[in-house]
Write a protein that holds these residues in place. Structure first.
Motif, PDB file in Angstrom:
ATOM      1  N   ARG A 153      -1.739  20.669  -3.386  1.00 49.16           N
ATOM      2  CA  ARG A 153      -2.535  20.563  -2.148  1.00 49.16           C
ATOM      3  C   ARG A 153      -3.817  19.788  -2.418  1.00 49.16           C
ATOM      4  O   ARG A 153      -4.203  18.928  -1.631  1.00 49.16           O
ATOM      5  N   GLN A 154      -4.461  20.076  -3.535  1.00 49.84           N
ATOM      6  CA  GLN A 154      -5.702  19.369  -3.885  1.00 49.84           C
ATOM      7  C   GLN A 154      -5.439  17.890  -4.165  1.00 49.84           C
ATOM      8  O   GLN A 154      -6.199  17.037  -3.741  1.00 49.84           O
ATOM      9  N   ALA A 155      -4.360  17.601  -4.866  1.00 51.77           N
ATOM     10  CA  ALA A 155      -4.034  16.209  -5.201  1.00 51.77           C
ATOM     11  C   ALA A 155      -3.786  15.389  -3.938  1.00 51.77           C
ATOM     12  O   ALA A 155      -4.260  14.262  -3.822  1.00 51.77           O
ATOM     13  N   PHE A 156      -3.058  15.949  -2.985  1.00 55.62           N
ATOM     14  CA  PHE A 156      -2.754  15.203  -1.767  1.00 55.62           C
ATOM     15  C   PHE A 156      -3.943  15.163  -0.814  1.00 55.62           C
ATOM     16  O   PHE A 156      -4.045  14.249  -0.002  1.00 55.62           O
ATOM     17  N   ALA A 157      -4.847  16.121  -0.921  1.00 55.86           N
ATOM     18  CA  ALA A 157      -6.034  16.116  -0.072  1.00 55.86           C
ATOM     19  C   ALA A 157      -6.967  14.969  -0.468  1.00 55.86           C
ATOM     20  O   ALA A 157      -7.699  14.450   0.362  1.00 55.86           O
ATOM     21  N   LYS A 158      -6.926  14.564  -1.733  1.00 51.87           N
ATOM     22  CA  LYS A 158      -7.767  13.479  -2.219  1.00 51.87           C
ATOM     23  C   LYS A 158      -7.312  12.128  -1.700  1.00 51.87           C
ATOM     24  O   LYS A 158      -8.046  11.162  -1.720  1.00 51.87           O
ATOM     25  N   ARG A 159      -6.101  12.005  -1.270  1.00 45.69           N
ATOM     26  CA  ARG A 159      -5.527  10.729  -0.859  1.00 45.69           C
ATOM     27  C   ARG A 159      -5.941  10.355   0.538  1.00 45.69           C
ATOM     28  O   ARG A 159      -6.158  10.966   1.418  1.00 45.69           O
ATOM     29  N   ASP A 179       0.828  -1.203   0.000  1.00 44.97           N
ATOM     30  CA  ASP A 179       0.000   0.000   0.000  1.00 44.97           C
ATOM     31  C   ASP A 179       0.867   1.258   0.000  1.00 44.97           C
ATOM     32  O   ASP A 179       0.567   2.232  -0.700  1.00 44.97           O
ATOM     33  N   ILE A 180       1.941   1.236   0.771  1.00 43.12           N
ATOM     34  CA  ILE A 180       2.862   2.380   0.819  1.00 43.12           C
ATOM     35  C   ILE A 180       3.505   2.586  -0.557  1.00 43.12           C
ATOM     36  O   ILE A 180       3.597   3.709  -1.050  1.00 43.12           O
ATOM     37  N   LYS A 181       3.951   1.499  -1.199  1.00 48.56           N
ATOM     38  CA  LYS A 181       4.552   1.605  -2.530  1.00 48.56           C
ATOM     39  C   LYS A 181       3.559   2.165  -3.540  1.00 48.56           C
ATOM     40  O   LYS A 181       3.895   3.010  -4.357  1.00 48.56           O
ATOM     41  N   LYS A 182       2.316   1.674  -3.478  1.00 43.97           N
ATOM     42  CA  LYS A 182       1.273   2.127  -4.402  1.00 43.97           C
ATOM     43  C   LYS A 182       1.004   3.622  -4.201  1.00 43.97           C
ATOM     44  O   LYS A 182       0.924   4.382  -5.169  1.00 43.97           O
ATOM     45  N   PHE A 183       0.875   4.039  -2.944  1.00 52.04           N
ATOM     46  CA  PHE A 183       0.638   5.455  -2.656  1.00 52.04           C
ATOM     47  C   PHE A 183       1.796   6.296  -3.179  1.00 52.04           C
ATOM     48  O   PHE A 183       1.590   7.343  -3.795  1.00 52.04           O
ATOM     49  N   SER A 184       3.015   5.835  -2.950  1.00 55.45           N
ATOM     50  CA  SER A 184       4.194   6.563  -3.386  1.00 55.45           C
ATOM     51  C   SER A 184       4.213   6.720  -4.904  1.00 55.45           C
ATOM     52  O   SER A 184       4.504   7.794  -5.427  1.00 55.45           O
ATOM     53  N   LYS A 185       3.881   5.645  -5.622  1.00 52.33           N
ATOM     54  CA  LYS A 185       3.836   5.694  -7.088  1.00 52.33           C
ATOM     55  C   LYS A 185       2.772   6.674  -7.574  1.00 52.33           C
ATOM     56  O   LYS A 185       3.015   7.487  -8.457  1.00 52.33           O
ATOM     57  N   GLU A 186       1.584   6.585  -6.975  1.00 54.57           N
ATOM     58  CA  GLU A 186       0.481   7.463  -7.367  1.00 54.57           C
ATOM     59  C   GLU A 186       0.803   8.921  -7.060  1.00 54.57           C
ATOM     60  O   GLU A 186       0.520   9.806  -7.860  1.00 54.57           O
ATOM     61  N   ALA A 187       1.417   9.158  -5.908  1.00 57.41           N
ATOM     62  CA  ALA A 187       1.782  10.526  -5.538  1.00 57.41           C
ATOM     63  C   ALA A 187       2.822  11.070  -6.507  1.00 57.41           C
ATOM     64  O   ALA A 187       2.720  12.216  -6.956  1.00 57.41           O
ATOM     65  N   GLY A 188       3.809  10.261  -6.843  1.00 55.24           N
ATOM     66  CA  GLY A 188       4.829  10.677  -7.801  1.00 55.24           C
ATOM     67  C   GLY A 188       4.233  11.012  -9.153  1.00 55.24           C
ATOM     68  O   GLY A 188       4.591  12.007  -9.787  1.00 55.24           O
ATOM     69  N   ARG A 189       3.284  10.191  -9.588  1.00 52.86           N
ATOM     70  CA  ARG A 189       2.615  10.434 -10.868  1.00 52.86           C
ATOM     71  C   ARG A 189       1.821  11.743 -10.811  1.00 52.86           C
ATOM     72  O   ARG A 189       1.857  12.551 -11.738  1.00 52.86           O
ATOM     73  N   SER A 190       1.126  11.983  -9.704  1.00 49.69           N
ATOM     74  CA  SER A 190       0.360  13.226  -9.551  1.00 49.69           C
ATOM     75  C   SER A 190       1.269  14.440  -9.582  1.00 49.69           C
ATOM     76  O   SER A 190       0.957  15.450 -10.216  1.00 49.69           O
ATOM     77  N   VAL A 191       2.395  14.343  -8.892  1.00 51.13           N
ATOM     78  CA  VAL A 191       3.340  15.452  -8.861  1.00 51.13           C
ATOM     79  C   VAL A 191       3.909  15.693 -10.265  1.00 51.13           C
ATOM     80  O   VAL A 191       3.964  16.835 -10.731  1.00 51.13           O
TER      81      VAL A 191
END
Length: 117
Positions: free
Chosen positions: A111-117, A18-30
Motif C-alpha cells: 500500500r505504501q509503495a503504490f501510494a508513492k506513485r 510512461d505506462i511501461k516504465k510504471f509497470s516495470k517499477e511497480a513490478g520491481r517494488s512488488v
C-alpha cells in the motif's frame, strides 16, 4: 456534456512509454516487497519454533522459486509434525503464525509503495 482529447503520435508514444516504465517499477517494488516478506517470515518462524537441539530452527529457509514466488520452509521431515501435531503430540505451529505476521507487513508495504506513485 462531452470531453474530447486528441493526442499526437509523439504523445501516444510518451504515454505508452510512461505506462511501461510504471509497470516495470511497480513490478520491481512488488518483487522487493515479496523478498523482504519471505526473509521476515523465515526470521519470525525461527523466533517461535520450539527448540530442542536447533536442527529444525536452523533448517528454516526462504528460497526464491520464480518471479513473485518465494517459499519459506524446512527440509526437516518432522517439521510437519511440529507444525500440525500428531495424535500423540500437540501442534506447535511456527510457520503459519510467522506467515500471518508477514502477511500483514507485506500488505502494508505494498500500500505504501503504490501510494508513492
Amino acid at each position: 456534456m462531452s470531453v474530447s482529447v486528441k493526442m499526437t503520435s509523439a504523445d501516444k508514444r510518451k504515454f505508452a512509454n510512461d505506462i511501461k516504465k510504471f509497470s516495470k517499477e511497480a513490478g520491481r517494488s512488488v518483487e522487493e516487497s515479496i523478498a523482504r516478506t519471505a526473509a521476515f517470515t523465515a526470521s519470525e518462524a525461527k523466533k517461535i519454533v520450539p527448540v530442542d537441539k536447533g536442527f529444525l530452527k536452523n533448517s528454516i529457509r526462504a528460497e526464491k522459486k520464480g518471479k513473485f514466488t518465494w517459499e519459506v520452509a524446512t527440509n526437516i521431515g518432522y517439521g510437519l509434525f511440529v507444525e500440525f501435531g500428531t495424535y500423540k503430540q500437540k501442534a506447535q505451529p511456527f510457520l503459519r503464525p510467522a506467515f500471518e505476521r508477514a502477511r500483514r507487513k507485506v500488505f502494508k508495504e505494498l500500500r505504501q509503495a503504490f501510494a508513492k506513485r
